[in-house]
Design a protein around this motif. Sequence first.
Motif, PDB file in Angstrom:
ATOM      1  N   GLU A 172      10.286  -2.538 -13.999  1.00 39.91           N
ATOM      2  CA  GLU A 172      11.176  -2.851 -12.888  1.00 39.91           C
ATOM      3  C   GLU A 172      11.224  -1.710 -11.874  1.00 39.91           C
ATOM      4  N   SER A 175       8.017  -1.500  -9.877  1.00 44.57           N
ATOM      5  CA  SER A 175       7.922  -2.631  -8.953  1.00 44.57           C
ATOM      6  C   SER A 175       8.807  -2.409  -7.732  1.00 44.57           C
ATOM      7  N   ARG A 176      10.040  -2.010  -7.974  1.00 48.57           N
ATOM      8  CA  ARG A 176      10.961  -1.805  -6.853  1.00 48.57           C
ATOM      9  C   ARG A 176      10.526  -0.626  -5.972  1.00 48.57           C
ATOM     10  N   LYS A 177      10.010   0.412  -6.597  1.00 44.86           N
ATOM     11  CA  LYS A 177       9.508   1.560  -5.826  1.00 44.86           C
ATOM     12  C   LYS A 177       8.391   1.132  -4.888  1.00 44.86           C
ATOM     13  N   ALA A 181       9.919  -7.468  -5.100  1.00 35.46           N
ATOM     14  CA  ALA A 181      11.018  -8.137  -5.790  1.00 35.46           C
ATOM     15  C   ALA A 181      10.620  -8.297  -7.249  1.00 35.46           C
ATOM     16  N   VAL A 182      11.627  -8.328  -8.117  1.00 36.32           N
ATOM     17  CA  VAL A 182      11.400  -8.457  -9.566  1.00 36.32           C
ATOM     18  C   VAL A 182      11.804  -9.855 -10.000  1.00 36.32           C
ATOM     19  N   ARG A 223      17.631  -9.673  -9.880  1.00 35.27           N
ATOM     20  CA  ARG A 223      16.363 -10.205 -10.363  1.00 35.27           C
ATOM     21  C   ARG A 223      16.315 -11.697 -10.061  1.00 35.27           C
TER      22      ARG A 223
END
Length: 272
Positions: A172, A175-177, A181-182, A223
């Motif tokens: 997560e 991905s966010r970095k 979107a997760v 999420r």
Amino acid sequence: MSTITLSNGTTIPKIGLGLWQVPADEVQANVEQGLEIGYRHFDGAAAYGNEEGFGAAIRATDVPREDLFITTKLQNSDQGYNEALAGFEASMDRLGLDYVDLYLIHWPLPKRGLYIETWKAFEEIYNSGRAKAIGISNFMPSAIEAVLDSAAIAPMVNQFEAHPSLQQRGYEAASRKAGMAVEAYSPIGHGADIANPVVEEIAAAHNASPAQVVLAWHLAQDRIVIPKSRHLERMQENFEATKLELGTEDLSRIDALESGIRQNADPETKNS
């Protein structure tokens, strides 16, 4: 319906109906029931073997196409630049649609080493306008970094297994970095997490179902969730999880349920 805005400005409903394991001869009715309940986000894949019925339901509905969010995913055997372009065309033929809202690489398959060139094909598909957003699925931090190092267009979504007993915070965070979107699949852990006494206790306190509690836990942390069900009552119950708000203590108690128990294949070792 609550939405998340992707990095390219596309909006995606935070709750969708997953179509994994829905038989081909049942998927049209499943999607049509979802539409009646109010779902506007549907998550499919070439590997599910039900794109024809999925597309038939979308083509038959009176809901305007622009109000729907349709996802499908590349078959693992179609990785590679030319293969991915052909795989996309095959999915579009089966779906019978002019475009999809999100197209995902289903698995990285690290030993095959094809996901970088596959992503180049995805960029071409995106630039054609036939996929409104593109992303990845089951990509671990090392694979995310490899894609970003060579990408002209960064992935907009990473979809992976996530539920209270397998939260995958490293996936997560990476991905966010990267601006993605997760999206959580198997969000209630194939039912295992809703039998946890902590979840059951929180559900009783809120006069909600355990599944609603777990889905609300995901939604509170921004999420996207795609629970699947072939039962009308459960589909309705899941959809109404958007109305449930959990307190900080509830969220923390569910956070503490991490146990590292995976319900699906491990992206680090899956290669076919």
